[in-house]
Scaffold this active site. Structure first.
Site, PDB file in Angstrom:
ATOM      1  N   CYS A 142      -8.150   9.676  -7.325  1.00 56.52           N
ATOM      2  CA  CYS A 142      -7.224   8.441  -7.340  1.00 56.52           C
ATOM      3  C   CYS A 142      -6.341   8.395  -8.613  1.00 56.52           C
ATOM      4  O   CYS A 142      -5.956   9.638  -8.800  1.00 56.52           O
ATOM      5  CB  CYS A 142      -8.137   7.186  -7.735  1.00 56.52           C
ATOM      6  SG  CYS A 142      -9.357   7.231  -9.302  1.00 56.52           S
ATOM      7  N   ARG A 187       1.892   4.004  -4.308  1.00 62.53           N
ATOM      8  CA  ARG A 187       1.512   4.882  -5.507  1.00 62.53           C
ATOM      9  C   ARG A 187       1.563   6.430  -4.894  1.00 62.53           C
ATOM     10  O   ARG A 187       1.842   7.300  -5.504  1.00 62.53           O
ATOM     11  CB  ARG A 187       0.413   4.888  -6.237  1.00 62.53           C
ATOM     12  CG  ARG A 187       0.750   3.341  -7.166  1.00 62.53           C
ATOM     13  CD  ARG A 187      -0.686   3.143  -7.874  1.00 62.53           C
ATOM     14  NE  ARG A 187      -0.601   4.138  -9.089  1.00 62.53           N
ATOM     15  CZ  ARG A 187      -1.795   4.257  -9.913  1.00 62.53           C
ATOM     16  NH1 ARG A 187      -2.917   3.688  -9.542  1.00 62.53           N
ATOM     17  NH2 ARG A 187      -1.886   5.130 -10.751  1.00 62.53           N
TER      18      ARG A 187
END
Length: 291
Positions: free
Chosen positions: A245, A183
């Site tokens: 995040c 990611r």
């Protein structure tokens, strides 16, 4: 460091069992959340006795928007949640999720941000509690706790906004990204509309801090991991450090691990989803060396 000693941020299943049998048992919060949604069904099927279930999306975050997918709740809303869970100003609280503390860490952080200090995460989560089959498990919703009287005083944990996060990356500090490497590099993105990462952020996947059963690595190993990414703290480290995040949830896992070894890390609550909501540019690929 915050007021709680580093060793106190985690509690083992064995120690929690002893505490629950004591004269002043802690309040236990179940924060299970999987595959992008709350896991209330798992709580109803089986939970630690007297554990109170909280919904990450409804209880531990404000509605999605310009602040990202999981903005910080308003202090008054959070106070209502903690009181509903039976929490007072001097309560001892233990939080747990399925196994890897990635979501429980958000509750731990919010409790500390609210001004509570006696807060710990069950190392290894519910999986550690049921390991061996000797500890009791309850099913069903359980009785509602006696309402608490805690007063939320926000600011017990440091935060940064998008502008400060950018200053950190440009000014010799480090913005850590707790997401999986794929990611971070922009190879896949299951939740946000654009794949990639905040420019200048350094990838430290939360899984690097865990062993395969979902419990944390030893403090020495955690410290070595942070030293490798940030530089040794006794040598000045690398300046200001913040964690991000996808939406400000799993970044708290890095902060929890850092607290265990005496490092202080701020949270960027909006994280990547909040960065995108502001229309900021993104980067793809490996990023800085070592990421």
């Amino acid at each position: 460091m915050t007021d709680t000693d580093a060793d106190d941020v985690l509690i083992s299943a064995a120690d929690l069992a002893v505490a629950l049998d004591g004269d002043h048992p802690p309040i236990v919060l179940d924060i299970r959340w999987v595959a992008g949604k709350t896991d209330r069904d798992a709580h109803l099927a089986g939970h630690i006795p007297a554990a109170f279930f909280l919904d990450l999306d409804a209880d531990l975050a404000a509605p999605p928007g310009i602040g990202g997918r999981h903005p910080l709740p308003a202090p008054a809303d959070l106070q209502a949640v903690w009181r509903r869970a039976g929490i007072d100003d001097r309560s001892s609280v233990v939080v747990y999720d399925n196994r890897d503390s990635s979501v429980a860490a958000r509750a731990w952080w919010l409790l500390r941000w609210s001004g509570l200090t006696d807060v710990r995460v069950l190392d290894g989560g519910f999986a550690a509690w049921v390991d061996g089959g000797s500890r009791p498990v309850e099913s069903g919703p359980g009785p509602a706790p006696v309402p608490g009287s805690v007063t939320v005083v926000p600011g017990g944990m440091p935060t940064v906004d998008a502008d400060r996060a950018r200053v950190i990356t440009l000014g010799g500090g480090t913005l850590l990204d707790a997401r999986a490497r794929e990611r971070y590099r922009g190879e896949l993105e299951p939740l946000d509309p654009i794949a990639g990462h905040i420019p200048g952020a350094v990838n430290l996947p939360l899984t690097d801090l865990l062993v395969p059963d979902g419990t944390f690595r030893t403090p020495a190993e955690i410290a070595a991991t942070f030293d490798e990414v940030l530089g040794p703290e006794d040598a000045g480290g690398s300046g200001e450090v913040a964690a991000s995040c996808g939406s400000g949830v799993t970044a708290c896992h890095l902060i929890l691990a850092a607290a265990r070894v005496g490092r202080s890390i701020s949270l960027y609550p909006g994280s990547y989803s909040g960065w995108l909501a502001l229309g900021r540019p993104v980067s793809v690929g490996a990023g800085v060396p070592g990421a």
